[in-house]
Design a protein around this motif. Structure first.
Motif, PDB file in Angstrom:
ATOM      1  N   ILE A  10      30.724  49.374  90.723  1.00  0.00           N
ATOM      2  CA  ILE A  10      31.568  50.494  90.296  1.00  0.00           C
ATOM      3  C   ILE A  10      33.000  50.268  90.791  1.00  0.00           C
ATOM      4  CG2 ILE A  10      31.986  52.983  90.506  1.00  0.00           C
ATOM      5  CD1 ILE A  10      29.445  52.522  88.982  1.00  0.00           C
ATOM      6  N   GLU A  11      33.144  49.874  92.047  1.00  0.00           N
ATOM      7  CA  GLU A  11      34.479  49.655  92.618  1.00  0.00           C
ATOM      8  C   GLU A  11      35.229  48.566  91.853  1.00  0.00           C
ATOM      9  OE1 GLU A  11      33.676  48.896  96.725  1.00  0.00           O
ATOM     10  OE2 GLU A  11      33.290  51.006  97.164  1.00  0.00           O
ATOM     11  N   THR A  12      34.552  47.476  91.537  1.00  0.00           N
ATOM     12  CA  THR A  12      35.162  46.392  90.774  1.00  0.00           C
ATOM     13  C   THR A  12      35.587  46.900  89.399  1.00  0.00           C
ATOM     14  OG1 THR A  12      33.797  44.766  91.899  1.00  0.00           O
ATOM     15  CG2 THR A  12      34.782  44.077  89.819  1.00  0.00           C
ATOM     16  N   PHE A  13      34.709  47.652  88.764  1.00  0.00           N
ATOM     17  CA  PHE A  13      34.986  48.209  87.445  1.00  0.00           C
ATOM     18  C   PHE A  13      36.217  49.111  87.482  1.00  0.00           C
ATOM     19  CE2 PHE A  13      34.203  52.007  84.772  1.00  0.00           C
ATOM     20  CZ  PHE A  13      34.476  51.431  83.547  1.00  0.00           C
ATOM     21  N   MET A  14      36.309  49.988  88.468  1.00  0.00           N
ATOM     22  CA  MET A  14      37.433  50.916  88.569  1.00  0.00           C
ATOM     23  C   MET A  14      38.747  50.163  88.810  1.00  0.00           C
ATOM     24  SD  MET A  14      36.082  53.694  87.810  1.00  0.00           S
ATOM     25  CE  MET A  14      37.225  55.013  88.194  1.00  0.00           C
ATOM     26  N   GLU A  15      38.678  49.100  89.596  1.00  0.00           N
ATOM     27  CA  GLU A  15      39.884  48.295  89.856  1.00  0.00           C
ATOM     28  C   GLU A  15      40.380  47.622  88.582  1.00  0.00           C
ATOM     29  OE1 GLU A  15      38.673  45.576  92.883  1.00  0.00           O
ATOM     30  OE2 GLU A  15      38.523  47.153  94.396  1.00  0.00           O
ATOM     31  N   GLU A  16      39.448  47.365  87.666  1.00  0.00           N
ATOM     32  CA  GLU A  16      39.813  46.655  86.435  1.00  0.00           C
ATOM     33  C   GLU A  16      40.216  47.604  85.312  1.00  0.00           C
ATOM     34  OE1 GLU A  16      36.505  44.134  85.681  1.00  0.00           O
ATOM     35  OE2 GLU A  16      36.985  42.801  87.347  1.00  0.00           O
ATOM     36  N   GLY A  17      40.290  48.905  85.593  1.00  0.00           N
ATOM     37  CA  GLY A  17      40.875  49.751  84.552  1.00  0.00           C
ATOM     38  C   GLY A  17      40.150  51.032  84.183  1.00  0.00           C
ATOM     39  N   GLY A  18      39.184  51.462  84.952  1.00  0.00           N
ATOM     40  CA  GLY A  18      38.656  52.808  84.717  1.00  0.00           C
ATOM     41  C   GLY A  18      37.658  52.908  83.610  1.00  0.00           C
ATOM     42  N   LYS A  19      37.873  53.829  82.696  1.00  0.00           N
ATOM     43  CA  LYS A  19      36.840  54.229  81.761  1.00  0.00           C
ATOM     44  C   LYS A  19      36.423  53.138  80.772  1.00  0.00           C
ATOM     45  CE  LYS A  19      35.620  58.275  79.177  1.00  0.00           C
ATOM     46  NZ  LYS A  19      36.094  59.513  78.620  1.00  0.00           N
ATOM     47  N   ARG A  20      37.383  52.343  80.297  1.00  0.00           N
ATOM     48  CA  ARG A  20      37.020  51.251  79.421  1.00  0.00           C
ATOM     49  C   ARG A  20      36.948  49.971  80.222  1.00  0.00           C
ATOM     50  NH1 ARG A  20      40.876  51.037  74.544  1.00  0.00           N
ATOM     51  NH2 ARG A  20      39.671  49.182  74.136  1.00  0.00           N
ATOM     52  N   GLY A  21      35.828  49.313  80.162  1.00  0.00           N
ATOM     53  CA  GLY A  21      35.633  48.153  81.014  1.00  0.00           C
ATOM     54  C   GLY A  21      35.544  46.850  80.254  1.00  0.00           C
ATOM     55  N   ASP A  22      35.093  45.837  80.940  1.00  0.00           N
ATOM     56  CA  ASP A  22      34.959  44.521  80.357  1.00  0.00           C
ATOM     57  C   ASP A  22      33.857  44.493  79.298  1.00  0.00           C
ATOM     58  OD1 ASP A  22      35.462  42.814  83.518  1.00  0.00           O
ATOM     59  OD2 ASP A  22      36.895  43.491  82.021  1.00  0.00           O
ATOM     60  N   SER A  23      33.897  43.474  78.475  1.00  0.00           N
ATOM     61  CA  SER A  23      32.829  43.270  77.486  1.00  0.00           C
ATOM     62  C   SER A  23      31.506  43.115  78.223  1.00  0.00           C
ATOM     63  CB  SER A  23      33.108  41.998  76.686  1.00  0.00           C
ATOM     64  OG  SER A  23      34.357  42.065  76.069  1.00  0.00           O
ATOM     65  N   THR A  24      30.465  43.606  77.592  1.00  0.00           N
ATOM     66  CA  THR A  24      29.129  43.477  78.207  1.00  0.00           C
ATOM     67  C   THR A  24      28.347  42.385  77.533  1.00  0.00           C
ATOM     68  OG1 THR A  24      28.317  45.215  76.777  1.00  0.00           O
ATOM     69  CG2 THR A  24      28.986  45.861  78.979  1.00  0.00           C
ATOM     70  N   ILE A  64      26.406  52.964  79.219  1.00  0.00           N
ATOM     71  CA  ILE A  64      27.206  52.074  78.376  1.00  0.00           C
ATOM     72  C   ILE A  64      27.019  52.599  76.955  1.00  0.00           C
ATOM     73  CG2 ILE A  64      27.530  49.706  77.555  1.00  0.00           C
ATOM     74  CD1 ILE A  64      26.107  48.862  80.239  1.00  0.00           C
ATOM     75  N   MET A  65      28.112  53.005  76.339  1.00  0.00           N
ATOM     76  CA  MET A  65      28.017  53.649  75.035  1.00  0.00           C
ATOM     77  C   MET A  65      27.956  52.628  73.901  1.00  0.00           C
ATOM     78  SD  MET A  65      27.805  56.643  76.135  1.00  0.00           S
ATOM     79  CE  MET A  65      27.726  57.497  74.552  1.00  0.00           C
ATOM     80  N   SER A  66      27.331  53.033  72.793  1.00  0.00           N
ATOM     81  CA  SER A  66      27.272  52.166  71.621  1.00  0.00           C
ATOM     82  C   SER A  66      28.657  52.064  70.994  1.00  0.00           C
ATOM     83  CB  SER A  66      26.262  52.723  70.612  1.00  0.00           C
ATOM     84  OG  SER A  66      26.670  54.014  70.193  1.00  0.00           O
ATOM     85  N   GLY A  67      28.873  51.010  70.254  1.00  0.00           N
ATOM     86  CA  GLY A  67      30.165  50.790  69.621  1.00  0.00           C
ATOM     87  C   GLY A  67      31.047  49.906  70.486  1.00  0.00           C
ATOM     88  N   VAL A  68      31.836  49.076  69.836  1.00  0.00           N
ATOM     89  CA  VAL A  68      32.709  48.131  70.541  1.00  0.00           C
ATOM     90  C   VAL A  68      34.123  48.261  69.976  1.00  0.00           C
ATOM     91  CG1 VAL A  68      33.103  45.684  71.056  1.00  0.00           C
ATOM     92  CG2 VAL A  68      30.771  46.529  70.794  1.00  0.00           C
ATOM     93  N   TYR A  69      35.121  48.241  70.849  1.00  0.00           N
ATOM     94  CA  TYR A  69      36.517  48.249  70.403  1.00  0.00           C
ATOM     95  C   TYR A  69      36.902  46.868  69.889  1.00  0.00           C
ATOM     96  CZ  TYR A  69      36.992  52.788  72.628  1.00  0.00           C
ATOM     97  OH  TYR A  69      36.852  54.102  72.963  1.00  0.00           O
ATOM     98  N   THR A  70      38.006  46.785  69.179  1.00  0.00           N
ATOM     99  CA  THR A  70      38.430  45.508  68.594  1.00  0.00           C
ATOM    100  C   THR A  70      38.692  44.447  69.661  1.00  0.00           C
ATOM    101  OG1 THR A  70      40.708  46.315  68.522  1.00  0.00           O
ATOM    102  CG2 THR A  70      39.420  46.515  66.503  1.00  0.00           C
TER     103      THR A  70
END
Length: 90
Positions: free
Chosen positions: A76-90, A11-17
């Motif tokens: 991982i499967e749930t994450f990929m179904e929800e859109g791949g590289k950028r995921g839900d807020s942590t 999980i990388m540092s930094g958050v999108y808007t």
């Protein structure tokens, strides 16, 4: 008993808007791409920090990871179904 597959995820540092973060799933840390339990996965992280760091630098530049963790395949499967590289807020 069903054998779970575990993957290394950064999980990388930094958050999108929109509140999401970049997440990187290591596809080939081992010959078959996954681990059979969390303990072996965590040992690999501990034994290969520079290998993992190099892959992240290649993908994200000098931005450091916030966390590197072992994650079960179902997550991982749930994450990929929800859109791949950028995921839900942590």
């Amino acid at each position: 008993m069903i054998v779970k597959a575990w993957f290394i995820v950064a999980i990388m540092s930094g958050v999108y808007t929109d509140g999401t973060k970049d997440i990187f799933i290591f596809q080939h840390p081992e010959d078959h791409g996954h681990f059979h339990n969390a303990t072996i996965c965590q040992k690999f992280i501990g034994d290969h920090p520079f290998k993992l760091a190099k892959a992240l630098i290649n993908e994200f530049g000098n931005r450091p990871p916030e966390q590197i963790a072992c994650v079960p395949e179902e997550t991982i499967e749930t994450f990929m179904e929800e859109g791949g590289k950028r995921g839900d807020s942590t």
